[in-house]
Structure formats: structure tokens, C-alpha cells
Write an enzyme that holds these catalytic residues in place. Structure first.
Site, PDB file in Angstrom:
ATOM      1  N   LYS A  12      -3.520  -2.067  -1.628  1.00  0.00           N
ATOM      2  CA  LYS A  12      -2.456  -1.067  -1.541  1.00  0.00           C
ATOM      3  C   LYS A  12      -2.269  -0.744  -0.064  1.00  0.00           C
ATOM      4  O   LYS A  12      -3.072  -1.174   0.766  1.00  0.00           O
ATOM      5  CB  LYS A  12      -2.838   0.200  -2.301  1.00  0.00           C
ATOM      6  CG  LYS A  12      -4.237   0.748  -1.948  1.00  0.00           C
ATOM      7  CD  LYS A  12      -4.612   1.939  -2.816  1.00  0.00           C
ATOM      8  CE  LYS A  12      -5.129   1.560  -4.173  1.00  0.00           C
ATOM      9  NZ  LYS A  12      -4.259   1.974  -5.269  1.00  0.00           N
ATOM     10  N   ARG A  13      -1.199  -0.004   0.271  1.00  0.00           N
ATOM     11  CA  ARG A  13      -1.056   0.424   1.661  1.00  0.00           C
ATOM     12  C   ARG A  13      -2.289   1.199   2.105  1.00  0.00           C
ATOM     13  O   ARG A  13      -2.956   1.850   1.310  1.00  0.00           O
ATOM     14  CB  ARG A  13       0.201   1.294   1.810  1.00  0.00           C
ATOM     15  CG  ARG A  13       1.487   0.500   1.781  1.00  0.00           C
ATOM     16  CD  ARG A  13       1.546  -0.535   2.895  1.00  0.00           C
ATOM     17  NE  ARG A  13       1.726   0.098   4.183  1.00  0.00           N
ATOM     18  CZ  ARG A  13       2.887   0.168   4.832  1.00  0.00           C
ATOM     19  NH1 ARG A  13       3.970  -0.409   4.329  1.00  0.00           N
ATOM     20  NH2 ARG A  13       2.966   0.770   6.001  1.00  0.00           N
ATOM     21  N   HIS A  70       9.101  10.517  -5.205  1.00  0.00           N
ATOM     22  CA  HIS A  70       7.926   9.639  -5.226  1.00  0.00           C
ATOM     23  C   HIS A  70       6.740  10.219  -4.474  1.00  0.00           C
ATOM     24  O   HIS A  70       5.738   9.520  -4.281  1.00  0.00           O
ATOM     25  CB  HIS A  70       8.248   8.276  -4.617  1.00  0.00           C
ATOM     26  CG  HIS A  70       9.273   7.481  -5.370  1.00  0.00           C
ATOM     27  ND1 HIS A  70       8.933   6.557  -6.335  1.00  0.00           N
ATOM     28  CD2 HIS A  70      10.615   7.484  -5.309  1.00  0.00           C
ATOM     29  CE1 HIS A  70      10.035   6.008  -6.820  1.00  0.00           C
ATOM     30  NE2 HIS A  70      11.076   6.561  -6.209  1.00  0.00           N
ATOM     31  N   LYS A  95      -5.336   7.519   0.004  1.00  0.00           N
ATOM     32  CA  LYS A  95      -5.751   6.475  -0.940  1.00  0.00           C
ATOM     33  C   LYS A  95      -7.252   6.174  -0.824  1.00  0.00           C
ATOM     34  O   LYS A  95      -7.825   5.514  -1.678  1.00  0.00           O
ATOM     35  CB  LYS A  95      -4.931   5.207  -0.719  1.00  0.00           C
ATOM     36  CG  LYS A  95      -3.437   5.398  -1.030  1.00  0.00           C
ATOM     37  CD  LYS A  95      -2.641   4.146  -0.702  1.00  0.00           C
ATOM     38  CE  LYS A  95      -1.130   4.319  -0.848  1.00  0.00           C
ATOM     39  NZ  LYS A  95      -0.667   4.309  -2.240  1.00  0.00           N
ATOM     40  N   LYS A 102      -0.857  -3.031 -12.960  1.00  0.00           N
ATOM     41  CA  LYS A 102      -0.892  -4.498 -12.858  1.00  0.00           C
ATOM     42  C   LYS A 102      -2.313  -5.011 -13.052  1.00  0.00           C
ATOM     43  O   LYS A 102      -2.543  -6.006 -13.750  1.00  0.00           O
ATOM     44  CB  LYS A 102      -0.367  -4.945 -11.485  1.00  0.00           C
ATOM     45  CG  LYS A 102       1.103  -4.613 -11.269  1.00  0.00           C
ATOM     46  CD  LYS A 102       1.534  -4.636  -9.790  1.00  0.00           C
ATOM     47  CE  LYS A 102       2.878  -3.922  -9.652  1.00  0.00           C
ATOM     48  NZ  LYS A 102       3.218  -3.614  -8.245  1.00  0.00           N
ATOM     49  N   THR A 122       1.213   1.881  -9.130  1.00  0.00           N
ATOM     50  CA  THR A 122       1.675   0.856 -10.067  1.00  0.00           C
ATOM     51  C   THR A 122       0.731  -0.355 -10.020  1.00  0.00           C
ATOM     52  O   THR A 122       0.641  -1.095 -11.005  1.00  0.00           O
ATOM     53  CB  THR A 122       3.112   0.408  -9.746  1.00  0.00           C
ATOM     54  OG1 THR A 122       3.220   0.202  -8.330  1.00  0.00           O
ATOM     55  CG2 THR A 122       4.120   1.454 -10.170  1.00  0.00           C
TER      56      THR A 122
HETATM   57  C1  26Q Z   1      10.647   7.842   5.193  1.00  0.00           C
HETATM   58  C2  26Q Z   1      11.276   8.232   6.359  1.00  0.00           C
HETATM   59  C3  26Q Z   1      11.353   7.373   7.439  1.00  0.00           C
HETATM   60  C4  26Q Z   1      10.799   6.110   7.337  1.00  0.00           C
HETATM   61  C5  26Q Z   1      10.173   5.717   6.173  1.00  0.00           C
HETATM   62  C6  26Q Z   1      10.091   6.585   5.091  1.00  0.00           C
HETATM   63  C7  26Q Z   1       9.424   6.166   3.839  1.00  0.00           C
HETATM   64  C8  26Q Z   1       9.462   4.833   3.436  1.00  0.00           C
HETATM   65  C9  26Q Z   1       8.818   4.425   2.276  1.00  0.00           C
HETATM   66  C10 26Q Z   1       8.746   7.067   3.055  1.00  0.00           C
HETATM   67  C11 26Q Z   1       8.116   6.649   1.888  1.00  0.00           C
HETATM   68  C12 26Q Z   1       8.148   5.330   1.490  1.00  0.00           C
HETATM   69  C13 26Q Z   1       7.492   4.823   0.287  1.00  0.00           C
HETATM   70  C14 26Q Z   1       6.844   5.570  -0.581  1.00  0.00           C
HETATM   71  C15 26Q Z   1       6.171   4.983  -1.738  1.00  0.00           C
HETATM   72  O1  26Q Z   1       6.040   3.780  -1.852  1.00  0.00           O
HETATM   73  N1  26Q Z   1       5.697   5.816  -2.660  1.00  0.00           N
HETATM   74  C16 26Q Z   1       5.008   5.324  -3.832  1.00  0.00           C
HETATM   75  O2  26Q Z   1       5.972   5.165  -4.866  1.00  0.00           O
HETATM   76  C17 26Q Z   1       5.393   4.527  -5.987  1.00  0.00           C
HETATM   77  C18 26Q Z   1       6.491   4.269  -6.987  1.00  0.00           C
HETATM   78  O3  26Q Z   1       6.895   5.458  -7.574  1.00  0.00           O
HETATM   79  C19 26Q Z   1       4.273   5.361  -6.565  1.00  0.00           C
HETATM   80  O4  26Q Z   1       3.660   4.634  -7.597  1.00  0.00           O
HETATM   81  C20 26Q Z   1       3.238   5.699  -5.490  1.00  0.00           C
HETATM   82  O5  26Q Z   1       2.274   6.599  -6.002  1.00  0.00           O
HETATM   83  C21 26Q Z   1       3.921   6.292  -4.280  1.00  0.00           C
HETATM   84  O6  26Q Z   1       3.004   6.484  -3.224  1.00  0.00           O
END
Ligand code: 26Q
Length: 832
Positions: free
Chosen positions: A567-568, A375, A573, A679, A675
Site C-alpha cells: 500500500k502507499r 475518502h 498505515k 483483494k 481495498t
Molecule cells: C489532494 C490535493 C493535492 C494533491 C493530491 C491530493 C490527493 C490525491 C490522492 C489526495 C488524496 C488522494 C488519494 C486518496 C486515497 O487513495 N484514499 C483512499 O481511498 C480508498 C478508496 O476509497 C480507500 O480505500 C482508502 O482507505 C483511502 O485512503
């Protein structure tokens, strides 16, 4: 529900109880009974929360009936199942979704109405299940909806966090984090399944043991144990009889604890151990990029992976006694990013150390079972674990990883590039450059038969930039599976008025076959359809305006253009590109108060990781700008800036139907897919965006005339980096961006010129890593194109309708069908 100890045929008989009739009268009986006998209250005295619980339980009774039948059917047919492993699920609220998916909404509305209650206000009593950070977690939730809808046998596995993603408050313009207590008073959707508890090991050491034949094997000894207790949540598909399960593990101290308490005499220490065990599922890590190497995070990952694999193996052994060669025929496992990648060595450990399979046989099974979705390309977001830490927590798994790595480097890599130590260095699962670390992405690629990116551009960059050597060794392993969203929640549930207009115009078939929405194209210029479409958008804006008034005390006009970035909060972003542009507009309006700009409301929703300083600085800047602009009579209300606190699934469901413009403005090459872009476009918001992630494919679908594209392409971003990017060049060349940044960094907005110095410094002195200044002029031009287009309502409506009509590709049903066909080899199971 789900699995019981009765025989499969008993379970099939269990439906059709008269008390679970799907009529408003049937629901009235159920709700009344739950109020009296489950909640010990009554119609006259129940609180709204009681009504919510009773209504959920009435719906749940009906859902569990289907759930038992689904399970019996799957078990009788001994089907192949998909097991989705994810640290995150952003389910949001479930009652309205489950009512609409099972066509009970009207009956429930009538039942409650006849009991003197309003369904919509009861729906509002439900807390969000916010067990995720952002896109990756919501994607998992959309996928579960599509899996049930498409009658595909699947189990979602995750963690039952006591606290989901923090609740955001804005105090003095700044983000404050509060705990999310979603389950404090229980939650009627989750059912505890103590019979399926699992005990897992951690820490300890490995020893070599020999049997009486002199054959050696490894034992993992002196471990600490944790118990995982599963909570099941039924996943109701649309117009489907399949109810799959989401199974979330809660951590508990093991029974050994009790023994310890009563025998050691050290009660306080024992209680301390118990508390430590229970911290494992306490809280979701609130980062959506890196957070390096926290031991508790690794323990969380292993805890849920080990519980889930043990559960999968239990079910397999029950249904297929002692035929390990059948395992890959029955089990597919999808890794949602690298977070659950420790599943690969864990399955090897089970097969080799516990089931005594030969290494090679075990390894072939492993590769057939696992598939990995990437991702992110951001280097700082690629998970790495320090080798000493990993070895302390999971000593046996580290040995297994070393062995996987040795066989890979000495095998496939040596064969392809004999004697090439540089290739081995980049491909190695162990990074040996500095302090040694385990590269979870490399482990995931080596241990899976399929690796996918989440949008076409992302997958291309994955193959060309992140994993070119892996792509050479395993050319058939990589594929693209563009993300999607469930149109049930993101249109039918969140925008019932538009859903009804569409269904009245082209029928309801689009809910199961999203490509049917193209039939709306022929209404794009139809004046009466445009009027209805516009009226629905305006009504949604009136409702959002009320939310803005009630939560922020800001008055906005529903006739303004609602410009939305939700978004976050992350630099890539580029909420700060949007921010700097608003500051420039503000200056323009002060210089020319009669400038012909259509009134606009800039709406933001975003949580920042609690430790991400610059992201928090940007939130503060947005709020400070809002306080000035919204109260400055000189702009005559032409622009307003709103920051809606605590953005999450439910707030998204309110904002998206009311949006006119969707901001998808990441630096090209940084957003894997997005995503929210899908939406918003589905609900008729036009996109202003870069050629990044799925925006590229959205443009292909809606057509160049129905989207506002700006900015550098991936290639141009790379070229500029290579030539040497200097934000000062843009600063000195463009007085608009210069004045905006200088003003933001002055004392005008908060009275303290130090407040936004970090933001200014990142854009200038620290080199503007995400090229905000390079894209500013192009963005400002696209924004003025938006303004011009919005002034022509018939043209705008046509564009918006065409967006809705052409989003079919982005249904998660399409995505899931592709996974089922290309990765999981999974077939729909017909009803019993
Ligand atoms: C990793 C290590 C330790 C703690 C947390 C994490 C961690 C947690 C969540 C790393 C990444 C995430 C989330 C990533 C994420 O949401 N990525 C998004 O995924 C979407 C679905 O595929 C994409 O549409 C987005 O572009 C992408 O940013």
C-alpha cells in the site's frame, strides 16, 4: 468508436464484419494484418512489442464494434448516464483483462501459439497505465469495470497525464523517483477524438453587462484559454455487450496561439505560452494526502472539470434540444473526493451566465446532479484553496461560491440555528480563521444531494466527527456505500489457477454474482479441495519467489509464510509497526536461535510521496533491516525481509495470489476503507488487522475465527488521546519494544546512527501520533497467534478457503448496484 456523426441507425448495422470473427483463426488474420498494415512489419521480423500492439489492435477492433453499438443504443434510447469525475484512474494493464472479460483469452493464446508466439510473454510487454496514486484511483478503475459489466451507461472523465505516478527505484536502500513514460511510444488502447476538443477559460476578470431590456448578467473576460483534446479508452465488461468509455483530456495551447505567433513577432514568448498550456496535463501529483495550494493542481482540476462538463452539456443539447428541466433526468455526476468539486460552481456558471437560467432553478438542477464520495477523515487531507489564489485563477467561480455560501448560511443554517454565528463559522464554505480559504469538502456537501463514506465505520465517523452539523442540517444526505473490487481482475485475471479451481468446483456464475462464492464453504474441510487450493497458493509463491530473486537478488523459500504489506507508505498505515516488530523478532532469534518460529518472508511494496520525509525514512529502514537480516547466518534463514520496488497494479497482481498474511494495521479511525484488504482476503490471505475501515466488515463476513484482530478500537484511541498519550510509558514498560527501537536507532543497520533518528524521534520525542507503541504488544501477540495457526496446515487452509468463500459482499458489482439504486437512479440498459 463511440460517437460518430452517422445517424444512430447506421451505427447499429456496423457489426458482424467477418474480419473481426472471435475465433483463433479470425484473430490470426487480424493480428497478421495489423503487423503488416498498421505496424509495417511482418511475422518473421516483428519485435515482441510489435506483437503486443498488433494483438491489442486485433482485440480493439472487436471491442470498438461493441463500443459503437453501445453508443448508438444509448443514444437511440436517450438514456440517463452516470459521469464519474476523477483526477485518478489506476487501470494497470488492459490486454489480459480485455481478453478474459470478452472470453477471447483461449482464442488469442491459440492464435499466437500457431504463429509461434507465447501470449503470456507478449502480455508482459504492456506498460501499466498508472494514472493514480493508490486506493482512490484503483477504485475508479474497478468501478468502470463493474459499470460496463452491469450494462450501466457511464462515462469516466479524467486527465490524460503524460507522466503517471513516478517509477520507484531503490538505490542504496533509498527511494528514487523516475518519470513514468507509459505513453512514450503511444498506446494502442487510447484513441484521440479531435472532433470533441473543448476550449476552456482561466484567469481574467468578471464584468457586469446589461442587455437592451436592462437585465444584468455577468461576463468572464480577458481570460487565457486552454484546449482539451480527449483520448478515449474503451472499458470492456465481463460477459457484457456494453463498452463504456474512459475519456481523458490532454491540454494544448489554443489556436489563438498560432495567431499570436504569426502576428506578434514574439515567437519565443508564444512558444513559452504554448509550453505553459501543455504543462497542465503533464504530470500526476504524487501525493495521496495533502499538498497545499499549488496553482497548477487547481488549474488541472478546473481544466478537466470544465472540459468534461462542456462535453456533457454538448451531448445533452444534441439529444434534448433546449429542455434544461430534463437535464437531471439525463445526467448524474459522481465526484471522486473533492478533487473535481469545482464542477459545482462551473455548472452554476454555465446555467446562469451562459444559459441564463434563474439562480434558484440552476441550483436545484445542480443539487440533483452531483453526489460526493469522501475518502478520508485526515484533517490534513481535506482540500483547501487560498481565496486570493482561487479568485485569481477562477474569479467568476469564487463569486459563485460566495453566493452559494451566503444563501446557505442565511437560509438553511439561519433557519436551523437562528443567530448562531459559531454554527455558521463551522459550516461556512469559506474558512475565515486565518488567511481565508475555500473548504472544498463543505462546498461538496452543500452542492450534492448525496454524500457517502466508503465503509460503515468511516461513514459513521464522517457523520459524527467530520460533518455533525451538516448531518443535522441535511439528515437524508449522508449514506454509506462500502467499497468493493472487481473480482474479474482481482481473481480471474490475476489468479487464473484459483479462478479455474473455483469454476471447476462451483461453476463460473461467481464471476457475475460474487455471492455464489459461498458455495465454496462446504469445501473448506474437504481434503482434496484443500490440497488443490494449497498447491495453487504454493505455485504462486514459487513464481513470486522468482520475481524476488530476479529483482532483489534475495532467495526466499516458498514454504515460508509470505507476510505482505502492500500500500502507499504513510504513517497512519503503520509500516513502521510492522518494521519494529520484525526488529524485535530478529532480536528474539538472536537470543534463541532455535526458537520455534515458522519461517517467514516479510514482503513490502510501497511508494512514498516524494516530499514525505518520514515515509522515505521508513522505506530506508525496511531496506536496511533487510540487508542485515537476509545476510545474517545466525537467523538460519528463518526470517527474510523483502522490499519490492515500484509497487503498482501489475506487481499487486503478482504478489496478491502468493500472499498468506495480509497486513491491514492502520491506527483505528484513520483508514477510510482499504481495498487491498479485500483483494488479499479474496485470494486466501488471512488478515492481521485493526478494527479500522472495511476490516470491520471483513471480520463480520469471514467470522472472528478466520481473522487476526488486534489493537485499540476507535473509541479506545480517542480515550487515550483525551487522557493524554505518552509513548514513553510503553517504551519503559516493555523491554521488547524498547530494545527494538534502540537497536534501530543505533549504528548497527547502516553504520550511521543518525540514519533512523527521524523515525525514532517520531515514535518517542514527537509523541508517536499514530500510537505504534500503544498497539505494539497486542500486535506481537496477534503475530504469534498467526505463527501458531500456520503450523497447522489443515486449519490454515480451512481459514483461507473460508475467506475466499465469504468475500462476495466486497465485489464492486455490489457497490455499483448500490450507487445506481441509491444515488444515481440509474437503470441497466438492455442490448440493442
Ligand atoms: C489532494 C490535493 C493535492 C494533491 C493530491 C491530493 C490527493 C490525491 C490522492 C489526495 C488524496 C488522494 C488519494 C486518496 C486515497 O487513495 N484514499 C483512499 O481511498 C480508498 C478508496 O476509497 C480507500 O480505500 C482508502 O482507505 C483511502 O485512503
Amino acid at each position: 468508436m463511440s460517437e460518430t456523426n452517422s445517424s444512430p441507425s447506421d451505427l447499429v448495422q456496423s457489426g458482424n464484419l467477418s474480419s473481426v470473427e472471435n475465433t483463433s483463426d479470425g484473430l490470426k488474420v487480424s493480428i497478421g494484418n495489423h503487423l503488416r498494415f498498421t505496424l509495417a512489419t511482418g511475422i518473421g521480423i516483428a519485435s515482441d512489442r510489435d506483437w503486443w500492439v498488433a494483438t491489442c489492435l486485433a482485440v480493439r477492433d472487436r471491442v470498438l464494434d461493441l463500443s459503437s453499438r453501445t453508443n448508438a443504443n444509448h443514444r437511440n434510447k436517450n438514456v440517463r448516464r452516470l459521469h464519474y469525475l476523477s483526477l485518478e484512474y489506476l487501470m494497470g494493464r488492459l490486454l489480459e483483462n480485455n481478453l478474459r472479460n470478452s472470453d477471447l483469452y483461449d482464442a488469442a493464446k491459440q492464435a499466437l501459439g500457431e504463429m509461434g508466439k507465447d501470449l503470456d510473454s507478449i502480455l508482459n510487454k504492456e506498460p501499466d497505465m498508472g494514472l493514480g496514486n493508490g486506493g482512490l484511483g484503483r477504485l475508479a478503475a474497478c468501478f468502470l469495470d463493474s459499470l460496463s459489466t452491469l450494462d450501466l451507461p457511464a462515462v469516466g472523465y479524467g486527465i490524460h497525464y503524460e507522466f503517471g505516478l513516478f517509477r520507484q527505484e531503490i538505490v542504496g536502500g533509498r527511494q528514487m523517483e523516475q518519470p513514468d513514460v507509459w505513453t512514450r511510444d503511444g498506446n494502442p488502447w487510447k484513441i484521440v477524438r479531435p472532433d470533441y476538443r473543448q476550449t476552456i477559460n482561466l484567469y481574467g476578470k468578471t464584468v457586469q453587462k446589461f442587455d437592451d431590456q436592462g437585465k444584468g448578467h455577468v461576463e468572464w473576460v480577458d481570460t487565457k484559454t486552454i484546449v482539451g483534446v480527449p483520448w478515449d479508452i474503451p472499458i470492456v465488461g465481463y460477459d457484457s455487450e456494453t463498452v463504456n468509455l474512459l475519456r481523458l483530456w490532454e491540454a494544448h495551447a489554443s489556436d489563438a496561439f498560432n495567431f499570436h505567433v504569426f502576428n506578434s513577432g514574439s515567437y519565443m514568448e508564444a512558444i513559452h505560452d504554448k509550453a505553459m498550456a501543455e504543462t497542465v496535463s503533464k504530470v500526476l501529483y504524487p501525493n495521496d494526502s495533502t499538498e497545499t495550494g499549488k496553482e497548477l493542481r487547481l488549474v488541472q482540476q478546473y481544466f478537466f472539470v470544465a472540459c468534461s462538463l462542456a462535453d456533457i452539456v454538448r451531448r445533452f443539447k444534441r439529444d434534448n434540444p433546449a429542455h434544461w428541466s430534463l437535464f437531471p433526468d439525463k445526467v448524474a455526476v459522481q465526484l471522486n473526493d473533492t478533487h473535481p468539486a469545482v464542477a459545482i460552481p462551473e455548472l452554476m456558471r454555465i446555467l446562469v451566465d451562459q444559459e441564463f437560467l434563474k439562480w434558484n432553478e440552476a441550483w436545484e438542477i445542480c443539487k440533483k446532479i452531483f453526489a460526493y464520495t469522501n475518502h478520508t477523515l485526515l484533517p490534513e487531507a481535506l482540500e483547501m484553496w487560498s481565496v486570493p489564489l482561487f479568485g485569481r485563477v477562477l474569479p467568476r467561480h469564487l463569486e459563485i461560491i460566495f453566493e452559494i455560501n451566503r444563501l446557505f448560511l442565511d437560509g438553511e443554517v439561519e433557519k436551523m440555528w437562528p443567530g448562531d454565528s459559531e454554527k455558521k463559522r463551522v459550516l461556512s464554505i469559506i474558512d475565515e480563521r486565518g488567511a481565508k480559504s475555500v473548504r472544498m469538502a463543505n462546498l461538496s456537501v452543500v452542492g450534492s444531494h448525496a454524500v457517502n463514506g466508503v465503509a460503515a465505520l468511516h461513514t459513521r465517523l464522517l457523520r459524527e466527527k467530520l460533518f455533525p452539523e451538516f448531518d443535522a442540517v441535511f439528515p437524508d444526505r449522508f449514506l454509506n456505500l462500502t467499497n468493493g473490487i472487481t473480482f474479474r481482475r482481482w481473481l480471474d485475471v490475476c489468479n487464473p489457477q484459483l479462478s479455474k479451481l473455483i469454476s471447476d468446483t462451483i461453476g463460473t456464475g461467481w464471476k457475475k454474482d460474487a455471492m455464489k462464492l459461498t458455495a465454496l464453504e462446504s469445501y473448506a474441510d474437504d481434503n482434496s479441495f484443500q490440497q488443490c487450493y494449497r498447491r495453487i497458493k504454493r505455485d504462486a509463491k514459487v513464481r513470486l519467489a522468482k520475481i524476488i530473486q530476479d529483482t532483489c537478488g534475495i532467495t526466499v523459500s516458498p514454504d515460508a509464510l509470505f507476510d505482505v504489506q502492500i500500500k502507499r507508505l504513510h504513517e497512519y498505515k503503520r509500516q513502521h509497526l510492522n518494521l519494529v516488530h520484525i526488529v524485535a523478532l530478529y532480536q528474539k532469534l538472536l537470543a534463541d536461535p532455535d526458537a520455534d518460529i515458522h519461517p517467514r518472508v516479510f514482503i513490502f511494496g510501497a511508494k512514498a510521496a516524494p516530499g514525505y520525509f518520514l515515509a522515505k525514512n521508513i522505506i530506508h529502514a525496511i531496506n536496511a533491516l533487510g540487508s542485515k537480516v537476509n545476510n545474517d547466518p545466525r537467523v538460519k534463514g528463518k526470517i527474510k525481509v523483502v522490499f519490492l520496488p515500484n509497487y503498482g497494479v501489475t506487481l499487486a497482481e503478482r504478489i496478491i495470489p502468493a500472499s498468506d498474511l495480509s497486513e491491514q494495521i492502520s491506527t483505528a479511525g484513520k483508514e477510510a476503507s482499504g481495498t487491498g484488504n479485500m483483494k488479499l482476503a479474496l485470494n486466501g490471505a488471512l488478515t492481521i488487522g485493526t478494527l479500522d475501515g472495511a476490516n470491520v466488515e471483513i471480520k463480520e463476513e469471514v467470522g472472528d475465527d478466520n481473522i487476526f484482530i488486534f489493537g485499540l478500537t476507535v473509541e479506545e484511541v480517542n480515550d487515550l488521546h483525551t487522557r493524554g498519550y505518552n509513548p514513553w510509558d510503553y517504551y519503559w514498560a516493555d523491554s521488547q519494544v524498547r530494545n527494538a527501537i534502540d537497536w534501530l536507532a543505533s549504528d548497527f543497520f547502516t553504520g550511521n546512527s543518525a540514519d533512523f533518528k527521524p523515525l525514532r524521534d517520531s515514535l518517542l520525542d514527537h509523541g508517536d501520533p499514530y500510537m505504534v507503541l500503544a498497539d505494539f504488544a497486542s500486535y506481537a501477540r496477534a503475530q504469534s497467534d498467526v505463527d501458531a495457526a500456520y503450523k497447522n496446515p489443515a486449519k490454515w487452509d480451512r481459514m483461507a478457503i473460508l475467506n475466499t468463500a465469504r468475500m462476495g459482499k466486497f465485489s464492486s458489482d455490489r457497490t455499483i448496484s448500490e450507487y445506481a439504486e441509491k444515488v444515481w437512479n440509474l437503470k441497466a440498459v438492455s442490448r440493442a
